[in-house]
Write an enzyme that holds these catalytic residues in place. Structure first.
Site, PDB file in Angstrom:
ATOM      1  N   MET A 188      47.633  24.022   1.748  1.00  0.00           N
ATOM      2  CA  MET A 188      47.898  25.421   2.094  1.00  0.00           C
ATOM      3  C   MET A 188      49.127  25.521   2.977  1.00  0.00           C
ATOM      4  O   MET A 188      49.515  24.560   3.646  1.00  0.00           O
ATOM      5  CB  MET A 188      46.682  26.027   2.800  1.00  0.00           C
ATOM      6  N   HIS A 226      47.717  16.605   6.755  1.00  0.00           N
ATOM      7  CA  HIS A 226      47.220  17.464   7.832  1.00  0.00           C
ATOM      8  C   HIS A 226      45.763  17.130   8.112  1.00  0.00           C
ATOM      9  O   HIS A 226      44.866  17.469   7.335  1.00  0.00           O
ATOM     10  CB  HIS A 226      47.339  18.935   7.445  1.00  0.00           C
ATOM     11  N   ASP A 241      54.446  24.069   4.777  1.00  0.00           N
ATOM     12  CA  ASP A 241      55.012  22.924   5.480  1.00  0.00           C
ATOM     13  C   ASP A 241      55.673  21.980   4.478  1.00  0.00           C
ATOM     14  O   ASP A 241      55.095  21.655   3.438  1.00  0.00           O
ATOM     15  CB  ASP A 241      53.901  22.188   6.244  1.00  0.00           C
ATOM     16  N   SER A 285      48.031  18.554   2.403  1.00  0.00           N
ATOM     17  CA  SER A 285      47.110  19.230   3.311  1.00  0.00           C
ATOM     18  C   SER A 285      45.782  19.416   2.584  1.00  0.00           C
ATOM     19  O   SER A 285      45.161  18.441   2.188  1.00  0.00           O
ATOM     20  CB  SER A 285      47.703  20.565   3.784  1.00  0.00           C
ATOM     21  N   THR A 286      45.349  20.651   2.370  1.00  0.00           N
ATOM     22  CA  THR A 286      44.049  20.918   1.765  1.00  0.00           C
ATOM     23  C   THR A 286      43.930  20.260   0.391  1.00  0.00           C
ATOM     24  O   THR A 286      44.760  20.480  -0.482  1.00  0.00           O
ATOM     25  CB  THR A 286      43.838  22.437   1.616  1.00  0.00           C
TER      26      THR A 286
END
Length: 371
Positions: free
Chosen positions: A308, A215, A311, A187-188
């Site tokens: 972050m 993401h 997940d 993600s991030t």
């Protein structure tokens, strides 16, 4: 040129993250500044209407995080970014842009130049004003970045831990055979981390299908796949529903859709669906990992990179129980140690590795050597 210092009265000596907002819209600057100050977690230390103004005020404002719009007069976001990071290399920059093909291309380029994340924003000022989703995602991303920066700055060197860390469930022994599938979740900070891993896999990339859940919103994932193809030389793209998995191919989950696995005439195929978000995400890493646990057994190697949230943790549990191997990126090299940290803290990671060590370790696992 519009420059404004908007430090709140509590800025001096505050432990809250210092944020600068750079956007050519006075409406957006005012709204975002108000949201951040009202959250109680940030001090907005300055705003600017273009890149030149942002560069001029950077030393005085001394922000920890910059929200950087792409489309601005005089000096746009991608032109501004290198100057900001040259002056403050440890500062975090989030690129903010509308969802267009052009902006997706530029945003991904900004990530390769050092921005840590990109955030899509509504096209009109009215939509920015009324979009609770945009406001919520903005605050969540900033809180994750601020928390990660704070822990890295103040955390003392940890004392050696006992040899028997607490785990919710015991880790089964990983499979000894070479993995036949590579799964990656991020993600991030993920686009840069994923690109670094994929571009350093060499010939090992030709031996396994690679499935990536990053993401990202629609359009951005397609551009990301194009960049992975350019960097690796492998076939990388968003897959179609029912597509068979082939070694040497990279399948990037399309933004806004879950990517899992299914069976068709005894063969493992891609499964795409528009089901509800999982862990507030669509695509979600958990969806892919759970399907992989059910269909791939002990033949998968799953790697969870910076991001972050949590997940991937439930899916990692299923993979471990199926006999597959799970690795997590370490905290020191993660932009945000949410997703990999959740897996490590749950005792589900067979290895916790710095980013630079992940590609060599994957090559060794797949080929039996570092080649």
């Amino acid at each position: 040129m519009s420059v404004a210092a908007v430090s709140s009265p509590s800025s001096a000596g505050s432990s809250r993250a210092r944020v600068m907002v750079v956007d050519d819209s006075a409406v957006v600057r005012g709204l975002v500044s108000r949201w951040l100050n009202e959250s109680g977690h940030f001090d907005v230390v300055g705003t600017a209407s273009n890149g030149r103004a942002a560069i001029a005020m950077l030393d005085r404002a001394a922000p920890d995080i910059v929200l950087l719009d792409l489309d601005m007069p005089e000096l746009d976001g991608i032109g501004t970014l290198p100057h900001l990071l040259e002056k403050r290399p440890h500062m975090s920059v989030i690129v903010v842009s509308t969802l267009t093909q052009r902006n997706a291309d530029i945003s991904l380029k900004c990530l390769s130049l050092g921005a840590v994340d990109c955030l899509p924003k509504p096209e009109s000022h009215r939509e920015v004003t009324t979009s609770t989703g945009f406001r919520g995602e903005l605050i969540a991303k900033l809180q994750a970045l601020a928390g990660s920066r704070h822990r890295k700055q103040v955390a003392p060197t940890p004392a050696p831990r006992p040899a028997s860390p607490a785990r919710r469930t015991p880790l089964p022994r990983p499979q000894t055979a070479a993995p036949r599938y590579l799964l990656i979740g991020a993600s991030t900070g993920g686009p840069r981390a994923v690109t670094q891993v994929i571009s350093n896999l060499g010939l090992a990339l030709q031996r396994v299908p690679v499935l990536i859940v990053q993401h990202m919103p629609p359009i951005f994932t397609s551009v990301f796949a194009d960049q992975l193809r350019a960097q690796s030389g492998a076939m990388a793209r968003e897959p179609e529903h029912g597509e068979k998995l082939l070694p040497g191919h990279i399948y990037v989950a399309p933004g806004g859709r879950h990517m899992g696995l299914g069976r068709d005439n005894g063969q493992v195929v891609i499964r795409l669906d528009d089901g509800p978000p999982v862990n507030f995400c669509r695509p979600a890493v958990d969806v892919l990992f759970r399907d992989a646990a059910a269909l791939l057994g002990n033949s998968a190697l799953a790697v969870v990179l910076t991001g972050m949230g949590s997940d991937g943790t439930h899916g990692a549990q299923a993979l471990v129980e199926a006999g597959s191997t799970v690795w997590a990126q370490d905290e020191a090299t993660s932009t945000v140690w949410g997703m990999p940290g959740s897996i490590a803290k749950a005792g589900l990671a067979h290895e916790v590795l710095p980013l630079a060590a992940i590609a060599p370790a994957i090559k060794t696992a797949i080929t039996g050597s570092g080649a």
